[in-house]
Design an enzyme around this catalytic site. Structure first.
Site, PDB file in Angstrom:
ATOM      1  CE1 TYR A  14      -3.829  -2.275   0.333  1.00  0.00           C
ATOM      2  CE2 TYR A  14      -2.574  -3.299   2.103  1.00  0.00           C
ATOM      3  CZ  TYR A  14      -3.628  -3.318   1.219  1.00  0.00           C
ATOM      4  OH  TYR A  14      -4.489  -4.381   1.213  1.00  0.00           O
ATOM      5  CG  HIS A  19      -7.221   4.585   1.081  1.00  0.00           C
ATOM      6  ND1 HIS A  19      -8.052   5.659   1.272  1.00  0.00           N
ATOM      7  CD2 HIS A  19      -7.918   3.509   1.542  1.00  0.00           C
ATOM      8  CE1 HIS A  19      -9.187   5.259   1.806  1.00  0.00           C
ATOM      9  NE2 HIS A  19      -9.132   3.963   1.989  1.00  0.00           N
ATOM     10  CE1 TYR A  64      -3.803  -3.882   5.670  1.00  0.00           C
ATOM     11  CE2 TYR A  64      -3.936  -4.994   7.779  1.00  0.00           C
ATOM     12  CZ  TYR A  64      -3.371  -4.861   6.539  1.00  0.00           C
ATOM     13  OH  TYR A  64      -2.356  -5.697   6.156  1.00  0.00           O
ATOM     14  CG  ASN A  66     -12.173  -0.261   5.992  1.00  0.00           C
ATOM     15  OD1 ASN A  66     -11.838   0.773   5.440  1.00  0.00           O
ATOM     16  ND2 ASN A  66     -12.658  -1.288   5.319  1.00  0.00           N
ATOM     17  CG  ASP A  91      -7.724   8.942   1.285  1.00  0.00           C
ATOM     18  OD1 ASP A  91      -7.544   8.535   2.458  1.00  0.00           O
ATOM     19  OD2 ASP A  91      -8.562   8.443   0.523  1.00  0.00           O
ATOM     20  CG  ASN A 112     -15.249   2.470   4.769  1.00  0.00           C
ATOM     21  OD1 ASN A 112     -16.388   2.843   5.030  1.00  0.00           O
ATOM     22  ND2 ASN A 112     -14.982   1.697   3.727  1.00  0.00           N
TER      23      ASN A 112
END
Length: 184
Positions: A14, A19, A64, A66, A91, A112
Site C-alpha cells: 500500500y 489512500h 488498516y 477501516n 485522503d 471508512n
C-alpha cells in the site's frame, strides 16, 4: 499535548497509494521536525516530539484504514488528549489532486477510516483533507484509492507535502494561513 494521525494501510503493498497520503505526510513531518520513535506495536507506530513549543504525538494506525479509530481512540484516551487537540490527516476523493482543506468536524464522505474514528471518539476533531481526485464512478472508488499516483500527480503531491511540512506549525494557531500558503 497534540495528537496528529496520518491515515493509511500498513505494508509495502500500500506504500505511496492514494489512500496512504496520511502516512506519507506524517513521515515527512516526523523527519522534518526530527521526532523520535516512542512506541511501535501491532496497533500503531507512535512518535513524540515538539513543533515549536507544542508537544505532539504523531500516530500511524496499523489496523488498516477501516479500523483506524481503535488505535487513535486508545492513544487519545491514554494520554488524555481532548478532541480539540486531535488532527487527522487523510485522503479525500471530493477534492482535486493536491488540494488541501482543513476543517473541524463534519461528515465522513463515505471514508471508512473517518467513519471508524467518528464511532470511537466522535466528530469534533480537526481534519486535514488532502485531495486525491475521483475516478468518476462510485463503483471504481475502492480500486482507485489503492492505486499509486501518476507521475505528474505525484510531482504535485510531493510539492504540496513539502509546503505543508515546512509550514505545519501554523495548523495550531492559524490554519487559514496554512491553507493559503499551500494554495500558492
Amino acid at each position: 499535548m497534540w495528537l496528529i494521525c496520518g491515515l493509511g494501510n500498513p505494508g509495502k503493498k500500500y506504500e505511496f497509494t492514494r489512500h496512504n497520503i496520511g502516512y506519507e505526510i506524517v513521515d515527512s513531518l516526523i523527519k522534518f521536525y526530527q521526532f523520535d520513535l516512542f512506541k511501535k506495536d501491532k496497533d500503531k507506530i507512535l512518535y513524540r516530539g515538539k513543533i515549536d513549543s507544542k508537544e505532539c504525538y504523531f500516530c500511524k494506525p496499523l489496523s488498516y484504514m477501516n479500523l483506524s479509530g481503535l488505535p487513535i481512540g486508545k492513544v487519545s484516551k491514554y494520554f488524555k488528549i481532548p478532541k480539540s487537540k486531535i488532527i487527522i490527516i487523510h485522503d479525500d476523493l471530493d477534492l482535486n489532486i493536491g488540494k488541501i482543506k482543513i476543517k473541524t468536524g463534519g461528515g465522513n464522505g463515505g471514508h471508512n477510516g473517518l467513519l471508524s474514528i467518528d464511532k470511537i471518539i466522535g466528530k469534533s476533531y480537526k481534519r486535514i483533507r488532502v485531495g486525491i481526485g475521483h475516478p468518476g464512478s462510485k463503483e471504481l472508488v475502492s480500486g482507485y484509492v489503492l492505486k499509486k499516483f501518476l507521475n505528474e500527480e505525484k510531482k504535485l503531491i510531493n510539492k504540496k507535502i513539502k509546503i505543508l511540512t515546512e509550514n505545519f506549525k501554523l495548523v495550531f494557531d492559524d490554519h487559514n494561513l496554512l491553507v493559503t500558503k499551500i494554495a500558492l
